[in-house]
Design a protein around this motif. Structure first.
Motif, PDB file in Angstrom:
ATOM      1  N   TYR A 183       0.747  -1.487  -0.118  1.00  0.00           N
ATOM      2  CA  TYR A 183      -0.124   0.225   0.715  1.00  0.00           C
ATOM      3  C   TYR A 183       0.601   1.295   0.064  1.00  0.00           C
ATOM      4  O   TYR A 183       2.368   1.159   0.799  1.00  0.00           O
ATOM      5  CB  TYR A 183      -1.066  -0.071   1.355  1.00  0.00           C
ATOM      6  N   ALA A 184       0.401   2.227  -0.373  1.00  0.00           N
ATOM      7  CA  ALA A 184       0.703   3.598  -0.074  1.00  0.00           C
ATOM      8  C   ALA A 184       0.325   4.422   0.600  1.00  0.00           C
ATOM      9  O   ALA A 184      -0.742   4.490   1.634  1.00  0.00           O
ATOM     10  CB  ALA A 184       0.239   4.381  -1.052  1.00  0.00           C
ATOM     11  N   ALA A 185       0.841   4.223   2.406  1.00  0.00           N
ATOM     12  CA  ALA A 185       0.843   4.890   3.334  1.00  0.00           C
ATOM     13  C   ALA A 185       0.080   6.124   3.391  1.00  0.00           C
ATOM     14  O   ALA A 185       1.277   6.828   3.937  1.00  0.00           O
ATOM     15  CB  ALA A 185       1.712   4.023   4.797  1.00  0.00           C
ATOM     16  N   TRP A 186      -0.621   6.895   3.499  1.00  0.00           N
ATOM     17  CA  TRP A 186      -0.884   8.484   3.776  1.00  0.00           C
ATOM     18  C   TRP A 186      -1.534   9.246   4.735  1.00  0.00           C
ATOM     19  O   TRP A 186      -2.206   8.920   5.530  1.00  0.00           O
ATOM     20  CB  TRP A 186      -1.475   8.637   2.491  1.00  0.00           C
ATOM     21  N   ASN A 187       0.177   9.014   6.404  1.00  0.00           N
ATOM     22  CA  ASN A 187      -0.508  10.073   7.288  1.00  0.00           C
ATOM     23  C   ASN A 187      -0.621  10.775   7.501  1.00  0.00           C
ATOM     24  O   ASN A 187       0.132  11.617   7.220  1.00  0.00           O
ATOM     25  CB  ASN A 187       1.120   9.107   7.952  1.00  0.00           C
ATOM     26  N   LEU A 188      -1.978  11.391   7.963  1.00  0.00           N
ATOM     27  CA  LEU A 188      -2.512  12.421   7.911  1.00  0.00           C
ATOM     28  C   LEU A 188      -2.017  13.286   9.331  1.00  0.00           C
ATOM     29  O   LEU A 188      -2.381  12.168  10.518  1.00  0.00           O
ATOM     30  CB  LEU A 188      -3.706  12.603   7.616  1.00  0.00           C
ATOM     31  N   GLU A 189      -1.740  14.795   9.218  1.00  0.00           N
ATOM     32  CA  GLU A 189      -1.796  14.868  10.375  1.00  0.00           C
ATOM     33  C   GLU A 189      -3.016  16.444  10.630  1.00  0.00           C
ATOM     34  O   GLU A 189      -3.164  16.484   9.137  1.00  0.00           O
ATOM     35  CB  GLU A 189      -0.362  15.886  10.876  1.00  0.00           C
ATOM     36  N   TYR A 190      -3.310  17.212  11.115  1.00  0.00           N
ATOM     37  CA  TYR A 190      -4.444  17.779  11.408  1.00  0.00           C
ATOM     38  C   TYR A 190      -3.989  18.338  11.968  1.00  0.00           C
ATOM     39  O   TYR A 190      -3.993  17.936  13.703  1.00  0.00           O
ATOM     40  CB  TYR A 190      -5.669  16.984  11.068  1.00  0.00           C
ATOM     41  N   ARG A 191      -5.055  20.243  12.489  1.00  0.00           N
ATOM     42  CA  ARG A 191      -5.195  21.267  13.377  1.00  0.00           C
ATOM     43  C   ARG A 191      -6.285  20.207  14.970  1.00  0.00           C
ATOM     44  O   ARG A 191      -7.292  19.683  13.498  1.00  0.00           O
ATOM     45  CB  ARG A 191      -5.285  21.944  12.981  1.00  0.00           C
ATOM     46  N   ARG A 192      -6.274  20.128  15.593  1.00  0.00           N
ATOM     47  CA  ARG A 192      -6.781  20.013  16.471  1.00  0.00           C
ATOM     48  C   ARG A 192      -7.519  20.290  17.537  1.00  0.00           C
ATOM     49  O   ARG A 192      -7.225  21.647  17.679  1.00  0.00           O
ATOM     50  CB  ARG A 192      -6.177  18.940  17.959  1.00  0.00           C
ATOM     51  N   PRO A 193      -8.664  20.547  18.007  1.00  0.00           N
ATOM     52  CA  PRO A 193      -9.102  21.685  18.429  1.00  0.00           C
ATOM     53  C   PRO A 193      -9.325  22.079  19.162  1.00  0.00           C
ATOM     54  O   PRO A 193     -10.150  22.625  19.461  1.00  0.00           O
ATOM     55  CB  PRO A 193     -11.035  20.491  18.345  1.00  0.00           C
ATOM     56  N   ASP A 194      -8.452  21.614  20.296  1.00  0.00           N
ATOM     57  CA  ASP A 194      -8.330  22.245  21.928  1.00  0.00           C
ATOM     58  C   ASP A 194      -7.426  23.453  21.156  1.00  0.00           C
ATOM     59  O   ASP A 194      -7.843  23.947  22.368  1.00  0.00           O
ATOM     60  CB  ASP A 194      -7.655  20.877  22.615  1.00  0.00           C
ATOM     61  N   ARG A 195      -7.207  23.376  20.047  1.00  0.00           N
ATOM     62  CA  ARG A 195      -5.798  24.585  19.649  1.00  0.00           C
ATOM     63  C   ARG A 195      -7.100  25.733  19.061  1.00  0.00           C
ATOM     64  O   ARG A 195      -6.705  26.702  18.257  1.00  0.00           O
ATOM     65  CB  ARG A 195      -4.265  24.252  19.828  1.00  0.00           C
ATOM     66  N   HIS A 196      -7.430  24.561  18.220  1.00  0.00           N
ATOM     67  CA  HIS A 196      -7.698  25.415  16.582  1.00  0.00           C
ATOM     68  C   HIS A 196      -9.140  25.267  16.261  1.00  0.00           C
ATOM     69  O   HIS A 196      -9.875  25.459  15.677  1.00  0.00           O
ATOM     70  CB  HIS A 196      -7.072  24.384  15.369  1.00  0.00           C
ATOM     71  N   GLY A 197      -9.995  24.834  16.828  1.00  0.00           N
ATOM     72  CA  GLY A 197     -11.345  25.349  16.983  1.00  0.00           C
ATOM     73  C   GLY A 197     -11.583  23.429  15.775  1.00  0.00           C
ATOM     74  O   GLY A 197     -10.981  23.152  15.180  1.00  0.00           O
ATOM     75  N   TRP A 198     -13.047  23.146  16.152  1.00  0.00           N
ATOM     76  CA  TRP A 198     -13.658  21.829  15.632  1.00  0.00           C
ATOM     77  C   TRP A 198     -13.794  22.097  14.348  1.00  0.00           C
ATOM     78  O   TRP A 198     -13.663  21.261  12.621  1.00  0.00           O
ATOM     79  CB  TRP A 198     -14.933  21.572  15.885  1.00  0.00           C
TER      80      TRP A 198
END
Length: 370
Positions: A183-198
């Motif tokens: 597989y091509a593994a695409w490991n995603l990071e993202y802003r979390r709501p505790d600091r940036h909102g839902w």
């Protein structure tokens, strides 16, 4: 990297028992199959310079002393080999290019820091930005020497009850294993709501999934065979992404929080659901309706719902009832419940993970053994 070693350095004034840190270091290094040791480093810069010239993965616990903490931004050969780890919550911290900062996971977090330090050197990833902000990226790992037809893609969405102390490194081992399996593994990071909102979390996950299509040609990815896999809170995000994003071939929830309404009432994760979404269902009914996998049924996407039997009983209950409700709503659902705790579902050494990949293969790579 056959000669890779692990060096854990603790700075002056660190409020933690050295014997316990040494035990964790030894146990984790044994699990990873690498030699390692823990050392006090009153002169940490000298230790970093020396270790940076050798084949070592470095985990540095700087402690509170300002002079030692200032070393986090100092460049040098050590930087690409170093994970800085603060046991307590510190918020974001600047580091020299190539190094990583983790914080707030307590003593247990040392094990995760060691894992990440080893994984990133043994199996380097290509980081691809899908936005301009620091947390808007994915790490791509491909099968070794791939030069064949476009690869099926596994988009990985980490959990941690939507809190910023938990990051994409939680999925490192999964990503490495999936790449080794084709597989091509695409490991995603993202802003979390505790600091940036839902809203920031939702938009980042959507953009990160959509970015696979843009990267497909350059990296040999098959945009028609994309699975979205989410662990714990990431399971909710994965199922929502599948409901929102056309073209997802399979949605995989790994011990997912698949019922936000009930999760709010039962205060799973010590109130994690209303904390992430910004309020209760009574206060934010439209946000819950859009976000709750149970409320979105039918999703119209094939689903694999995976759950360990030794996990939180509320999660076991949520997943059993969700799978049945999805079937009743007309969705194509496989419910895989097997022995294992909350992290077995993302552990490449666990039987439940092997069965999960076999079920994925049946969908995305028919004819393979998994």
């Amino acid at each position: 990297m056959s000669g890779l070693e692990v060096l854990v350095l603790t700075g002056p004034g660190l409020a933690a028992d050295q014997g316990l840190l040494a035990e964790i270091t030894a146990a984790e290094c044994e699990r990873l199959g690498v030699p390692g040791r823990l050392a006090r480093a009153d002169a940490m810069w000298e230790e970093l310079q020396h270790a940076g010239r050798e084949e070592r993965a470095i985990v540095a616990l700087p402690g509170p002393e300002p002079g030692t903490r200032a070393l986090m931004t100092r460049p040098g050969p050590h930087a690409a080999r170093t994970v800085w780890y603060d046991i307590a919550v510190t918020g974001p911290a600047e580091t020299a290019a190539g190094s990583v900062h983790q914080a707030g996971r307590g003593i247990w977090g040392l094990a995760w820091a060691i894992r990440h330090a080893v994984h990133r050197l043994r199996h380097p990833a290509t980081r691809i930005a899908y936005g301009a902000l620091p947390e808007q990226w994915a790490e791509l790992r491909l099968p070794a020497d791939h030069d064949g037809p476009p690869l099926p893609v596994a988009v990985l969405i980490h959990g941690g009850y939507w809190r910023s102390i938990w990051c994409a490194d939680l999925m490192d081992a999964m990503a490495i294993d999936l790449a080794a399996r084709g597989y091509a593994a695409w490991n995603l990071e993202y802003r979390r709501p505790d600091r940036h909102g839902w809203a920031a979390t939702v938009s980042d996950v959507a953009a990160g999934v959509a970015a696979v299509k843009g990267a497909a040609g350059e990296h040999g990815l098959d945009p028609d065979r994309v699975a979205v896999l989410g662990h714990s809170a990431g399971g909710q995000l994965a199922l929502r992404a599948a409901a929102d994003h056309p073209g997802i071939a399979l949605a995989v929830s790994l011990a997912g929080v698949v019922d936000l309404a009930e999760g709010e009432l039962r205060r799973v994760g010590t109130g994690a659901v209303p904390a992430a979404l910004g309020g209760t269902r009574a206060e934010l009914p439209h946000v819950y309706t859009a976000s709750d996998p149970r409320a979105r049924l039918p999703l119209g996407v094939p689903q694999l719902i995976v759950q360990g039997r030794q996990d939180d009983l509320d999660l076991i209950d949520f997943n059993r009832r969700y799978a049945e409700a999805a079937r009743q709503a007309g969705d194509d659902v496989v419910h895989l419940e097997r022995p294992g705790d909350h992290f077995a579902v993302i552990d490449p050494g666990a039987q439940i993970w092997h069965e999960t990949v076999a079920a994925m293969d049946a969908r995305l790579r028919p004819g393979t053994s998994g």
